[in-house]
Scaffold this motif. Structure first.
Motif, short mmCIF file in Angstrom:
data_model
loop_
_atom_site.label_atom_id
_atom_site.label_comp_id
_atom_site.label_asym_id
_atom_site.label_seq_id
_atom_site.Cartn_x
_atom_site.Cartn_y
_atom_site.Cartn_z
N ALA A 134 0.83 -1.20 0.00
CA ALA A 134 0.00 0.00 0.00
C ALA A 134 0.87 1.26 0.00
O ALA A 134 0.56 2.23 -0.70
CB ALA A 134 -0.93 0.00 1.21
N ALA A 135 1.96 1.25 0.76
CA ALA A 135 2.86 2.41 0.79
C ALA A 135 3.49 2.64 -0.59
O ALA A 135 3.60 3.79 -1.05
CB ALA A 135 3.94 2.21 1.84
N GLU A 136 3.88 1.56 -1.26
CA GLU A 136 4.45 1.68 -2.60
C GLU A 136 3.43 2.24 -3.58
O GLU A 136 3.75 3.11 -4.40
CB GLU A 136 4.95 0.33 -3.09
N ILE A 137 2.21 1.76 -3.51
CA ILE A 137 1.17 2.22 -4.43
C ILE A 137 0.87 3.69 -4.19
O ILE A 137 0.75 4.47 -5.14
CB ILE A 137 -0.09 1.34 -4.28
N LEU A 138 0.72 4.07 -2.93
CA LEU A 138 0.42 5.48 -2.63
C LEU A 138 1.55 6.39 -3.09
O LEU A 138 1.31 7.49 -3.58
CB LEU A 138 0.15 5.65 -1.14
N GLU A 139 2.78 5.94 -2.93
CA GLU A 139 3.93 6.72 -3.38
C GLU A 139 3.94 6.84 -4.90
O GLU A 139 4.23 7.90 -5.46
CB GLU A 139 5.23 6.09 -2.87
N ALA A 140 3.60 5.76 -5.59
CA ALA A 140 3.60 5.76 -7.05
C ALA A 140 2.49 6.66 -7.61
O ALA A 140 2.68 7.31 -8.65
CB ALA A 140 3.44 4.34 -7.57
N TYR A 141 1.36 6.70 -6.95
CA TYR A 141 0.22 7.48 -7.44
C TYR A 141 0.09 8.84 -6.75
O TYR A 141 -0.95 9.49 -6.88
CB TYR A 141 -1.08 6.68 -7.24
N ARG A 142 1.10 9.29 -6.05
CA ARG A 142 1.03 10.54 -5.31
C ARG A 142 0.70 11.72 -6.23
O ARG A 142 -0.15 12.56 -5.92
CB ARG A 142 2.33 10.81 -4.58
N GLY A 143 1.38 11.83 -7.36
CA GLY A 143 1.15 12.94 -8.28
C GLY A 143 -0.25 12.95 -8.86
O GLY A 143 -0.89 14.01 -8.96
N ARG A 144 -0.74 11.79 -9.26
CA ARG A 144 -2.09 11.71 -9.81
C ARG A 144 -3.14 12.04 -8.76
O ARG A 144 -4.13 12.71 -9.05
CB ARG A 144 -2.33 10.33 -10.39
N LEU A 145 -2.91 11.56 -7.54
CA LEU A 145 -3.85 11.88 -6.46
C LEU A 145 -3.82 13.37 -6.14
O LEU A 145 -4.86 13.98 -5.89
CB LEU A 145 -3.53 11.05 -5.21
N ARG A 146 -2.63 13.97 -6.18
CA ARG A 146 -2.53 15.41 -5.92
C ARG A 146 -3.26 16.19 -7.00
O ARG A 146 -3.96 17.17 -6.71
CB ARG A 146 -1.07 15.83 -5.86
#
Length: 150
Positions: free
Chosen positions: A64-76
């Protein structure tokens, strides 16, 4: 510097948007049960700390930490579109330790309750070391003569 009420409103809206973004933006089959527990925005509205929990074991938390880090820009980007303010806060994802702390406290409370039950059982089985009523009482006529009313 923004007022605290505005920062709280933006934090609450950011929490809603990140939760929606996890469902709409993140297209990874490895994503498990991620729950956004809290969001805190700095007073200048530049940074948002997003606290999350993951249902599962340590491996699930790492994924989950890896996924959130990978999608951080898109979520922002998703959050920025939803907020509609001039500057979108940067997102920092932090694993929330609250469930583990709560579980630890529950375990401690169970141990204390078990120990209290042991002590209560020991108290029920115990007897006084001396007389049942160890306090001194004023002398009566019975004590003086040994017979009642004599």
């Amino acid at each position: 510097m923004a007022d605290q009420a505005r920062a709280r409103r933006i934090a609450e809206r950011t929490k809603q948007l990140v939760t929606q973004g996890l469902a709409q933006v993140v297209k990874d089959e490895r994503v498990g049960f991620i729950t956004i527990t809290d969001v805190r925005v700095t007073g200048d509205l530049q940074q948002a700390s997003v606290f999350y929990t993951v249902l599962g074991d340590d491996a699930d938390r790492e994924v989950a930490a890896e996924i959130l880090e990978a999608y951080r820009g898109r979520l922002r980007s998703f959050v920025g579109k939803g907020l509609g303010i001039r500057l979108t806060p940067t997102l920092e994802f932090i694993l929330d330790a609250l469930p583990e702390d709560a579980q630890h406290m529950d375990d401690l409370l169970r141990q204390v309750a078990a120990r209290d039950a042991e002590l209560a059982a020991g108290r029920r089985a115990s007897e006084y070391a001396g007389e049942a009523d160890p306090y001194r009482k004023p002398r009566t006529e019975e004590d003086e003569t040994g017979a009642p009313g004599a």
